[in-house]
Motif scaffolding. Structure first.
Motif, short mmCIF file in Angstrom:
data_model
loop_
_atom_site.label_atom_id
_atom_site.label_comp_id
_atom_site.label_asym_id
_atom_site.label_seq_id
_atom_site.Cartn_x
_atom_site.Cartn_y
_atom_site.Cartn_z
N SER A 27 115.52 -27.03 31.05
CA SER A 27 116.49 -28.48 31.14
C SER A 27 116.21 -29.27 30.66
O SER A 27 117.43 -30.66 31.42
CB SER A 27 117.14 -27.88 32.68
OG SER A 27 118.14 -26.16 33.19
N GLY A 28 115.11 -29.53 31.42
CA GLY A 28 114.58 -31.20 31.52
C GLY A 28 113.91 -31.76 29.95
O GLY A 28 113.65 -32.56 29.90
N LEU A 29 114.02 -30.70 28.68
CA LEU A 29 113.21 -31.27 27.75
C LEU A 29 114.51 -31.72 26.93
O LEU A 29 115.49 -31.78 26.78
CB LEU A 29 113.40 -29.78 26.84
CG LEU A 29 111.72 -29.38 27.59
CD1 LEU A 29 111.47 -27.31 26.74
CD2 LEU A 29 110.87 -29.87 27.51
N ASP A 30 113.89 -32.81 25.98
CA ASP A 30 114.18 -33.85 25.74
C ASP A 30 113.97 -33.23 23.75
O ASP A 30 113.31 -31.77 23.47
CB ASP A 30 113.82 -34.67 25.25
CG ASP A 30 112.39 -35.45 24.77
OD1 ASP A 30 112.05 -34.41 24.96
OD2 ASP A 30 111.47 -36.97 24.80
N ASP A 31 114.72 -33.56 23.27
CA ASP A 31 114.34 -32.94 21.49
C ASP A 31 113.01 -32.71 20.81
O ASP A 31 112.67 -31.47 20.46
CB ASP A 31 115.18 -33.75 20.56
CG ASP A 31 115.98 -32.91 19.14
OD1 ASP A 31 116.12 -32.08 19.82
OD2 ASP A 31 116.01 -33.59 18.73
#
Length: 234
Positions: A27-31
């Motif tokens: 849920s906390g990941l960026d691209d």
């Protein structure tokens, strides 16, 4: 009995904890974080999420008593064997929006965990190996989730690290015994003594865990015969 190794562990609580860890992480990941290579050869972090979402098709087939039907359906798709199924599941989801894949996994896994807990440890469910106790199947899922959490680098707090390693050692020892692996394993307070094919080794708990899930780095210097004998959960 080998099952005594697991008697004081709650597989459903562990499953919840490892699923929550993965959910927080994904849920906390960026691209850039999603596209980063994972510890699984050829898979990005996002591919690991796709794999977990795809696995729920099998998990639900087990719960619904429809493993044979799933196998037949996959055969029509040209999918045979566990590795083939894994790659197929990832390919199907690789171009989908990550939010959709995360929502699919979160919803389906939440149902899996609720239903497994409701059935209880001693109930039997359908699996590719035949009827199998829910509690033991959940321990297999626990190991799978912990392994993939490590594959993508999901954080483990200092407070939970020791207990997490200990339950993983217990599950590994149980599965080696369950499979009748040709290996002797003795656990002391701080390490694991192993003998296989006339070769002995002393491993730390983390090394033993990594060996059971096929993640022991080549640079660790363990004899290949020991490594092969201990691999039982991957």
């Amino acid at each position: 009995m080998a099952e005594d190794l697991l008697k004081d562990l709650n597989p459903f609580d562990i499953f919840d904890a490892e699923a929550a860890r993965l959910d927080r992480f994904f849920s906390g990941l960026d691209d850039a974080g999603r596209r980063r290579p994972s510890r699984c050869a050829g898979w990005s972090v996002q591919d690991v999420l796709a794999h977990l979402a795809g696995e729920e098709e099998y998990n639900h087939a087990c719960l619904d008593g429809e493993v044979e039907e799933l196998t037949s359906r996959l055969t029509v798709e040209g999918v045979s064997g566990y590795n083939d199924f894994n790659e197929w599941s990832v390919r199907l989801r690789r171009e989908l929006p990550v939010e959709n894949v995360l929502a699919e996994w979160r919803t389906k896994n939440g149902e899996t965990r609720r239903r497994m807990r409701a059935l209880g440890r001693d109930a039997l469910i359908d699996t590719m190996a035949g009827p199998y106790p829910v509690g033991l199947q959940t321990f297999h899922y626990d190991s799978e989730y912990a392994t993939h959490a490590d594959d993508v680098g999901a954080p483990v707090s200092d407070e939970e690290a020791e207990g997490r390693t200990l339950w993983r050692v217990a599950v590994g020892r149980f599965v080696l015994d369950e499979q009748g692996a040709d290996v002797q394993v003795e656990q002391t307070a701080e390490q694991i003594w192993v003998c296989a094919d006339g070769v002995t080794a002393t491993l730390s708990y983390p090394q033993f865990v990594n060996a059971t899930v096929g993640r022991l780095p080549a640079g660790d210097g363990a004899d290949p015969r020991i490594v092969a004998a201990l691999r039982c959960l991957a």
